[in-house]
Design a protein around this motif. Structure first.
Motif, PDB file in Angstrom:
ATOM      1  N   LYS A 373      75.538  10.279 -26.299  1.00 39.42           N
ATOM      2  CA  LYS A 373      74.457  10.465 -27.055  1.00 39.42           C
ATOM      3  C   LYS A 373      74.534  11.112 -28.540  1.00 39.42           C
ATOM      4  O   LYS A 373      75.097  12.295 -28.642  1.00 39.42           O
ATOM      5  N   GLY A 374      74.758  10.581 -29.012  1.00 36.59           N
ATOM      6  CA  GLY A 374      74.717  11.225 -30.602  1.00 36.59           C
ATOM      7  C   GLY A 374      76.266  11.619 -31.605  1.00 36.59           C
ATOM      8  O   GLY A 374      76.878  11.966 -32.039  1.00 36.59           O
ATOM      9  N   THR A 375      77.237  11.136 -29.982  1.00 32.76           N
ATOM     10  CA  THR A 375      78.640  11.156 -30.601  1.00 32.76           C
ATOM     11  C   THR A 375      79.831  10.420 -31.422  1.00 32.76           C
ATOM     12  O   THR A 375      80.522  10.467 -31.002  1.00 32.76           O
ATOM     13  N   GLY A 376      79.382   9.146 -30.984  1.00 29.91           N
ATOM     14  CA  GLY A 376      79.328   8.405 -32.183  1.00 29.91           C
ATOM     15  C   GLY A 376      80.668   7.792 -31.009  1.00 29.91           C
ATOM     16  O   GLY A 376      81.245   6.748 -31.731  1.00 29.91           O
ATOM     17  N   VAL A 377      80.636   7.944 -29.665  1.00 29.34           N
ATOM     18  CA  VAL A 377      81.038   7.022 -28.605  1.00 29.34           C
ATOM     19  C   VAL A 377      80.402   5.614 -27.856  1.00 29.34           C
ATOM     20  O   VAL A 377      79.502   6.233 -27.583  1.00 29.34           O
ATOM     21  N   ASP A 378      81.394   4.643 -27.938  1.00 31.23           N
ATOM     22  CA  ASP A 378      79.660   3.318 -26.574  1.00 31.23           C
ATOM     23  C   ASP A 378      79.911   3.728 -25.589  1.00 31.23           C
ATOM     24  O   ASP A 378      81.007   4.227 -25.310  1.00 31.23           O
ATOM     25  N   LEU A 379      79.302   3.541 -24.928  1.00 30.57           N
ATOM     26  CA  LEU A 379      79.234   3.189 -23.950  1.00 30.57           C
ATOM     27  C   LEU A 379      78.777   1.914 -23.136  1.00 30.57           C
ATOM     28  O   LEU A 379      77.515   1.106 -23.832  1.00 30.57           O
TER      29      LEU A 379
END
Length: 550
Positions: A373-379
């Protein structure tokens, strides 16, 4: 999701009732790491969807349209951008080719069958294992041909499969991710390595461990080699992504210590052994990430870690689980990769059903959503299609279990899609579960997610869009990777609010009727009534403003 990957889930949980989770064979068979072989989105979602639809830069018209789209009603049932993928494992001929030594035509036909099944299920990405164990399913000057093609390591199959694999995926609108195993040097320490094999030329790079042959992650030479192999593929082939599974340091087996004492003594720099091993993996991930982005900035890089980072009993920030910890057992620290943004996505292998005491899906899903969350890394979530119908776990004997995972995903806007292990089950469709998934979750196509680091520059809209005699047509654009076709029900567009209306037509996927690959003729058989719009999609996934049909 690796060859063994998907089987892994078993051993990791052995200490906790995991034995009921998986049944045993060689950890290799089930892919992205389930150890399966061994038998082991609401308003928030709408906001995320709007933020990733393209049109984040541009002129006043684009900004106005984006503002209009932001106020459009959207539905989590129809996500506009969603990764829908499948792993295609080559090790031990798990998925493709079905056995070694097949003719080129037979190999091609088997692969196309997989792709056609992916399209049938409205998937949009394939993750193809191109390097199972320091070998190559492509023509390489660095590593020998894979035995899974011809039956003999190093034997030339007479053609280079990779251009065909990539091209045919692209023809069908499927993104192609090249899947590498970074540290496995050979399937068995007893394997006869062909001439020129890196482990034969550099035996000092390797560690024999419980019957396997591994490259030593603690050696800078090994990190450089793996990076060179990956970069070679990225530069020479038109791949869209680079993918690692969960095989880093070997999974716990008989308790034998991994023999890296000499490397630790030389490079440990006063660190604790476990911290040093994690640092070695982190260095490789960062090095590969930087090399891929330098070679081709548009190529994505991601990893599918084992589903449990750490348990709460080991770390207060861990998940409410009691299975094997990737952080402590195989020295894979996914949170470090996320923090460093050295990956574009993480794809945890959540191969457990709801209610599983050691590692319940409903416990792990929100943990991973919080981690990104909020990191810019997709999940994205690795899903255990291979477990559906298995007799050892009651939950998996129910056709509704896997679809229920996707329903739960909708509650977490951080979840951007799912990838299934593996392709053979995509074809066999156990318990007809894929029919349920398509009818309940994939009723419409979906655009691919747009990683935050990508330049958000929408391509030019299609020109000359015409709707006549049941056919929608437009002029092809040189920068297009595909075109999205939307159909608004009659009476939903036009008038003074035409601009806002067209923005709402494309706000989510409820009106998305087709994604047409740029390799196809720029046309669509438009049989339904209503107003049609066409957008251009570039290879990054950026989308143009919608062009109405005249």
């Amino acid at each position: 999701m690796t060859d063994r990957g998907h089987r892994r889930i078993g051993r990791p949980l052995i200490a906790t009732t995991a034995i009921a989770l998986l049944t045993g064979t060689a950890a290799y068979t089930f892919g992205p790491d389930a150890r399966a072989e061994q038998g082991a989105r609401g308003s928030a979602a709408a906001a995320k969807t709007t933020a990733k639809t393209g049109g984040r830069t541009g002129g006043k018209a684009t900004q106005a349209r984006s503002s209009a789209a932001a106020s459009c009603p959207t539905s989590a049932r129809f996500p506009k951008r969603q990764l829908r993928g499948v792993w295609i494992a080559t090790v031990r001929n798990l998925d493709w080719p079905s056995r070694p030594g097949l003719s080129r035509d037979r190999q091609r036909a088997e692969y196309l069958r997989i792709l056609d099944n992916a399209v049938k299920r409205r998937l949009n990405a394939v993750f193809v294992q191109v390097r199972p164990a320091s070998d190559a399913l492509y023509r390489s000057s660095l590593e020998p041909w894979s035995q899974w093609l011809t039956g003999t390591a190093g034997r030339d199959p007479g053609w280079d499969p990779l251009p065909f694999l990539v091209e045919e995926a692209h023809k069908r609108g499927l993104e192609f991710h090249a899947w590498f195993n970074p540290y496995r040097a050979a399937e068995s320490a007893a394997s006869e390595l062909p001439p020129g094999h890196p482990a034969r030329s550099h035996p000092d790079w390797t560690v024999k461990h419980e019957g396997g042959l591994y490259y030593n992650p603690g050696l800078p030479q090994v990190r450089d080699w793996v990076t060179r192999v990956v970069t070679d593929v990225v530069r020479r082939y038109d791949v869209d992504g680079v993918h690692f599974d969960d095989y880093f340091y070997p999974y716990p087996g008989k308790g034998t210590r991994f023999a890296d004492q000499a490397a630790f003594k030389k490079y440990g720099n006063g660190m604790k052994l476990a911290d040093w091993r994690r640092d070695n993996v982190n260095k490789l991930v960062g090095q590969v990430s930087a090399a891929v982005r330098e070679a081709k900035p548009y190529v994505k890089f991601g990893i599918s870690p084992f589903g449990i980072w750490r348990n709460k009993k080991e770390d207060p920030s861990g998940s409410n689980t009691s299975g094997m910890s990737a952080y402590d057992s195989i020295y894979a620290d996914a949170k470090a990769w996320i923090k460093a943004r050295s990956v574009d996505y993480v794809m945890p292998q959540l191969y457990w059903p709801r209610g599983f005491s050691a590692a319940a899906y409903e416990e792990l899903l929100p943990w991973w959503a919080g981690a990104v969350k909020g990191t810019g890394v997709d999940l994205y979530i690795g899903q255990a299609l291979y477990r559906v119908g298995s007799a050892d776990t009651p939950a998996w004997r129910k056709a509704g279990e896997l679809p229920s995972h996707l329903t739960l995903n909708r509650k977490y806007p951080e979840v951007g899609g799912d990838v299934y292990f593996s392709a053979r089950y995509l074809v066999s469709n156990p318990l007809s579960v894929l029919d349920r998934i398509v009818s309940q979750h994939y009723q419409r196509p979906a655009l691919l997610p747009l990683p935050e680091r990508f330049e958000a520059k929408p391509p030019a809209a299609p020109r000359g869009v015409r709707h006549a005699n049941g056919t929608l047509s437009w002029e092809a654009r040189p920068d297009a990777r595909a075109y999205a076709v939307y159909r608004a029900p009659a009476g939903k567009t036009g008038g003074a609010a035409a601009a806002a209306s067209s923005a709402c037509v494309t706000a989510d996927a409820r009106n998305l009727v087709a994604i047409v690959p740029a390799s196809d003729a720029p046309s669509y058989a438009a049989g339904g009534s209503g107003a049609y719009y066409v957008t251009t999609l570039d290879r990054l996934g950026n989308e143009s403003t919608p062009a109405p049909a005249r």
